[in-house]
Structure formats: C-alpha cells, structure tokens
Design an enzyme around this catalytic site. Structure first.
Site, mmCIF file in Angstrom:
data_model
loop_
_atom_site.group_PDB
_atom_site.id
_atom_site.type_symbol
_atom_site.label_atom_id
_atom_site.label_comp_id
_atom_site.label_asym_id
_atom_site.label_seq_id
_atom_site.Cartn_x
_atom_site.Cartn_y
_atom_site.Cartn_z
ATOM 1 N N ASP A 14 29.032 -43.655 55.601
ATOM 2 C CA ASP A 14 27.647 -43.248 55.906
ATOM 3 C C ASP A 14 26.639 -44.248 55.347
ATOM 4 O O ASP A 14 26.900 -44.903 54.330
ATOM 5 C CB ASP A 14 27.403 -41.852 55.298
ATOM 6 C CG ASP A 14 26.168 -41.194 55.890
ATOM 7 O OD1 ASP A 14 25.748 -41.569 56.999
ATOM 8 O OD2 ASP A 14 25.616 -40.298 55.215
ATOM 9 N N GLY B 154 22.482 -46.661 59.176
ATOM 10 C CA GLY B 154 21.109 -46.609 59.704
ATOM 11 C C GLY B 154 20.094 -46.968 58.634
ATOM 12 O O GLY B 154 19.187 -47.787 58.862
ATOM 13 N N ARG B 155 20.244 -46.396 57.448
ATOM 14 C CA ARG B 155 19.291 -46.678 56.369
ATOM 15 C C ARG B 155 19.401 -48.129 55.900
ATOM 16 O O ARG B 155 18.403 -48.759 55.571
ATOM 17 C CB ARG B 155 19.529 -45.708 55.196
ATOM 18 C CG ARG B 155 18.868 -44.355 55.414
ATOM 19 C CD ARG B 155 19.426 -43.316 54.470
ATOM 20 N NE ARG B 155 20.760 -42.894 54.875
ATOM 21 C CZ ARG B 155 21.576 -42.181 54.125
ATOM 22 N NH1 ARG B 155 21.205 -41.833 52.907
ATOM 23 N NH2 ARG B 155 22.743 -41.815 54.583
ATOM 24 N N TRP B 156 20.616 -48.640 55.892
ATOM 25 C CA TRP B 156 20.815 -50.052 55.513
ATOM 26 C C TRP B 156 19.970 -50.935 56.432
ATOM 27 O O TRP B 156 19.281 -51.849 55.974
ATOM 28 C CB TRP B 156 22.300 -50.410 55.641
ATOM 29 C CG TRP B 156 22.665 -51.802 55.250
ATOM 30 C CD1 TRP B 156 23.085 -52.230 54.032
ATOM 31 C CD2 TRP B 156 22.653 -52.970 56.101
ATOM 32 N NE1 TRP B 156 23.337 -53.577 54.060
ATOM 33 C CE2 TRP B 156 23.077 -54.061 55.315
ATOM 34 C CE3 TRP B 156 22.324 -53.185 57.440
ATOM 35 C CZ2 TRP B 156 23.182 -55.354 55.824
ATOM 36 C CZ3 TRP B 156 22.420 -54.468 57.953
ATOM 37 C CH2 TRP B 156 22.842 -55.541 57.143
ATOM 38 N N SER C 100 31.045 -38.596 64.657
ATOM 39 C CA SER C 100 31.274 -37.143 64.668
ATOM 40 C C SER C 100 30.904 -36.559 66.027
ATOM 41 O O SER C 100 30.160 -37.179 66.804
ATOM 42 C CB SER C 100 30.443 -36.475 63.574
ATOM 43 O OG SER C 100 29.083 -36.402 63.965
ATOM 44 N N ASN D 269 27.356 -36.532 66.417
ATOM 45 C CA ASN D 269 26.668 -37.812 66.600
ATOM 46 C C ASN D 269 26.308 -38.104 68.065
ATOM 47 O O ASN D 269 25.465 -38.956 68.347
ATOM 48 C CB ASN D 269 27.496 -38.975 66.039
ATOM 49 C CG ASN D 269 27.557 -39.017 64.523
ATOM 50 O OD1 ASN D 269 28.516 -39.523 63.937
ATOM 51 N ND2 ASN D 269 26.534 -38.490 63.845
ATOM 52 N N ARG E 21 27.631 -34.329 50.876
ATOM 53 C CA ARG E 21 28.084 -33.288 51.795
ATOM 54 C C ARG E 21 29.266 -33.793 52.617
ATOM 55 O O ARG E 21 29.605 -34.963 52.609
ATOM 56 C CB ARG E 21 26.939 -32.814 52.693
ATOM 57 C CG ARG E 21 26.254 -33.922 53.463
ATOM 58 C CD ARG E 21 25.159 -33.382 54.394
ATOM 59 N NE ARG E 21 24.418 -34.469 54.989
ATOM 60 C CZ ARG E 21 23.217 -34.896 54.579
ATOM 61 N NH1 ARG E 21 22.603 -34.293 53.585
ATOM 62 N NH2 ARG E 21 22.611 -35.909 55.188
ATOM 63 N N SER F 202 29.767 -32.848 56.083
ATOM 64 C CA SER F 202 29.385 -33.088 57.491
ATOM 65 C C SER F 202 30.529 -32.841 58.488
ATOM 66 O O SER F 202 30.800 -33.672 59.363
ATOM 67 C CB SER F 202 28.814 -34.501 57.647
ATOM 68 O OG SER F 202 27.691 -34.684 56.809
ATOM 69 N N GLU G 174 40.474 -34.899 45.985
ATOM 70 C CA GLU G 174 39.504 -35.340 44.981
ATOM 71 C C GLU G 174 38.354 -36.012 45.725
ATOM 72 O O GLU G 174 38.583 -36.763 46.676
ATOM 73 C CB GLU G 174 40.155 -36.339 44.012
ATOM 74 C CG GLU G 174 41.251 -35.744 43.160
ATOM 75 C CD GLU G 174 40.742 -34.654 42.208
ATOM 76 O OE1 GLU G 174 39.585 -34.745 41.762
ATOM 77 O OE2 GLU G 174 41.509 -33.714 41.919
HETATM 78 C C1 IPE Z 1 28.848 -38.173 59.110
HETATM 79 O O1 IPE Z 1 27.645 -38.809 58.894
HETATM 80 C C2 IPE Z 1 29.539 -38.771 60.298
HETATM 81 C C3 IPE Z 1 30.016 -40.136 60.147
HETATM 82 C C4 IPE Z 1 29.946 -40.868 59.072
HETATM 83 C C5 IPE Z 1 30.646 -40.694 61.310
HETATM 84 P P1 IPE Z 1 26.290 -38.262 59.492
HETATM 85 O O2 IPE Z 1 25.243 -39.239 59.101
HETATM 86 O O3 IPE Z 1 26.434 -37.997 60.943
HETATM 87 O O4 IPE Z 1 26.114 -36.867 58.744
HETATM 88 P P2 IPE Z 1 24.801 -36.123 58.286
HETATM 89 O O5 IPE Z 1 23.941 -35.982 59.509
HETATM 90 O O6 IPE Z 1 24.147 -36.967 57.251
HETATM 91 O O7 IPE Z 1 25.284 -34.822 57.736
HETATM 92 C C1 IPE Z 2 27.115 -43.713 59.566
HETATM 93 O O1 IPE Z 2 25.853 -44.203 59.313
HETATM 94 C C2 IPE Z 2 27.663 -44.155 60.883
HETATM 95 C C3 IPE Z 2 27.697 -43.101 61.913
HETATM 96 C C4 IPE Z 2 27.366 -41.873 61.739
HETATM 97 C C5 IPE Z 2 28.162 -43.502 63.220
HETATM 98 P P1 IPE Z 2 24.571 -43.466 59.810
HETATM 99 O O2 IPE Z 2 24.220 -43.975 61.181
HETATM 100 O O3 IPE Z 2 24.693 -42.003 59.706
HETATM 101 O O4 IPE Z 2 23.487 -44.000 58.777
HETATM 102 P P2 IPE Z 2 22.371 -43.156 58.073
HETATM 103 O O5 IPE Z 2 23.034 -42.016 57.386
HETATM 104 O O6 IPE Z 2 21.435 -42.701 59.142
HETATM 105 O O7 IPE Z 2 21.742 -44.106 57.128
HETATM 106 MG MG MG Z 3 24.342 -40.685 58.197
#
Ligand code: IPE
Ligand code: IPE
Ligand code: MG
Length: 255
Positions: A21, A24-26, A66, A69, A195, A197, A208
């Site tokens: 995870d 996107g924020r990166w 997911s 997603n 979490r 998810s 663990e």
């Molecule tokens: C969980 O991350 C799914 C994957 C890493 C593929 P999400 O970014 O989708 O989960 P939430 O929305 O933060 O719970």
């Molecule tokens: C995880 O990174 C990758 C996928 C869920 C496909 P995110 O895209 O959820 O990145 P954040 O959590 O928005 O930073």
């Molecule tokens: Mg995420």
C-alpha cells in the site's frame, strides 16, 4: 550488520503475505499522477520477490488489486491493468531464473481477455517451478472468497455428497482459493495504514502482523529482512500457554 545476516535461516516464515500500500501517496507527494506510483511499486515488487526467495520463503502472496479497487477512476484501473500485463511479460526472466511459480487468487473472470491471456501464459510458463510460489491476489476479496466456499459447501450438501456434520475449519479451508498453501505466518502492510482491507480474513487468524510506515515504492530488501527478524522475535502461542523451558523448543532463540 544488515538484517539479512540477522535472519535465522531455521525459522524463516513459510508464507509471507504483503498488502502493498501507498503507491498513490508516494506519487502525490512528488506531484506525479497516482499511476506513476504504481509503476514505481514494480521495482519494490522485484526487490521483495528476490529477497523472499533468497531468504527461503516458500510462499509469497502479494495483494496487488482488491475487488474494491475496481471502483477507482477508470484511468487508474486501466493503468494498473496495463502495468500488470507488461510486468507479467517483463518479469518472466525473474520468475524463470529464480525457479518461481506464479499463482493467482481472486475473481479472475473480472479481467479483460488480454489480462486473462497474459495471466494464463505466466501460469503455464512457470508451472514447473518449485522453489517459491509467488501468489498474486488480483480482484481479491476475502469476504467474496469465504462466500464462495459457503456456496460450494452448500451445493455439496444439497447434492448429498457432504454430511453437514463434517463441515469444520479444515473443510472450509479446503474450499478457499488458498487451499494449496499454509496460512500466512507473517502479514506485512506498508504505508502506515493499520487495517486489513478485506485480505485473507480467514487465513490470518494466527498470522503475525508487521506494519511499516514506508510507502510501498520505497520498501526494499532490508525492510523485508527486518520484518523477518521482527517476526522471529515474536512468540507465537496459538492460544496455548508455553512452558518456561519452551514447549517443543519454540521459545528457544526467540528472544
Ligand atoms: C488494499 O489497499 C489493496 C491493495 C493493496 C491491493 P487499499 O488502498 O485498496 O485499501 P484501503 O482503501 O486503504 O483500505
Ligand atoms: C496500493 O497503493 C496499490 C493498489 C491498491 C493497487 P494505493 O494505490 O492504494 O496507494 P495509496 O494508499 O492511495 O497511497
Ligand atoms: Mg491504498
């Protein structure tokens, strides 16, 4: 001394699962589109796959996409699909050189014919590899998986091939998409979110948990080895009371 040297080779977790995870924020923190974060995340996947193989992890499950997603903006979803297809082709030498077998769990029927074909090809090409299974959770939802298992069990009962008295945890586990491997010993989530998810809800009953504040594209081999070391410092009890002398030697070396 790096964390790799600190990993006890005798106590390497058999199955490590990772919620990758923070892509996107990166990207957003760098003023880049989210999709660029996913591209950067591939490098981390490569590093961690090699690190897991090197450490002797037998099963590595990566939560890559997911079921929820799919609700992301169309452009992001299609960028992720393109990336998946290009990685399945581009990373084939990594899988073959490292004797890695690819597996997929999730609702594969949700994918386009192009993605399905790329997945099938990667599964076929790596089917004979034995050193490590790399399990991609794609369009995966633990609740969906458990519902599927319930449906399958109900059908068997209806058909008269299963006695309801015989429905127990082993029976349920055999109906999950993860039936071919043991439950995760260690679950890692990056990006600081605490979490699950909808990932492997049934299977992580006694896993663990290790949470890293680092965004997935910045996660590397050393951080992975650190997670293994932290795991090895834990005392897994499975609900039992362990004797001071270390029942079956489990406590030995876990300080
Ligand atoms: C969980 O991350 C799914 C994957 C890493 C593929 P999400 O970014 O989708 O989960 P939430 O929305 O933060 O719970
Ligand atoms: C995880 O990174 C990758 C996928 C869920 C496909 P995110 O895209 O959820 O990145 P954040 O959590 O928005 O930073
Ligand atoms: Mg995420």
């Amino acid at each position: 001394m790096g964390f790799l040297q600190a990993v006890d080779k005798e106590k390497v977790p058999c199955h490590v699962a990772i919620i990758m995870d923070g892509n996107g924020r990166w990207a957003q923190e760098r003023g880049l589109p989210r999709a660029r974060g996913h591209v950067a995340g591939v490098e981390a996947v490569r590093k961690v796959v090699k690190a897991a193989r090197r450490a002797g992890v037998r099963y590595l499950t990566l939560y890559a996409f997911s079921a929820e997603n799919w609700a992301r903006p169309k452009e992001e979803v299609s960028a992720l699909m393109d990336l998946l297809v290009s990685c399945l082709h581009g990373e084939m030498p990594l899988f073959l050189e490292n004797d890695i077998r690819l597996r997929v769990i999730g609702q594969e029927e949700a994918f386009s014919p192009e993605v399905k074909a790329a997945l099938q090809e990667a599964l076929d090409k790596t089917a004979a590899n034995r050193s490590m299974d790399l399990v991609l959770a794609l369009s995966y939802s633990a609740r969906w998986e458990i519902s599927q298992a319930a449906r399958r069990i109900a059908q068997e009962v209806k058909a008269g091939t299963l006695d309801p008295e015989r429905i127990d945890p082993d029976c349920v586990a055999r109906c999950l998409s993860t039936a071919f491997m043991p439950d995760p010993d260690l679950l890692i989530r990056t990006s600081g979110e605490l979490r699950i998810s909808n990932f492997l809800l049934w299977q992580i009953a006694y896993s663990e948990l290790f949470f890293s504040p680092v965004y997935w594209p910045d996660f590397d081999e050393e951080m992975f080895y650190e997670a293994l070391v932290r795991y090895q410092q834990r005392e897994r009890r499975f609900g039992k009371v362990l004797s001071a002398t270390g029942e079956s030697g489990k406590r030995t070396g876990l300080q």
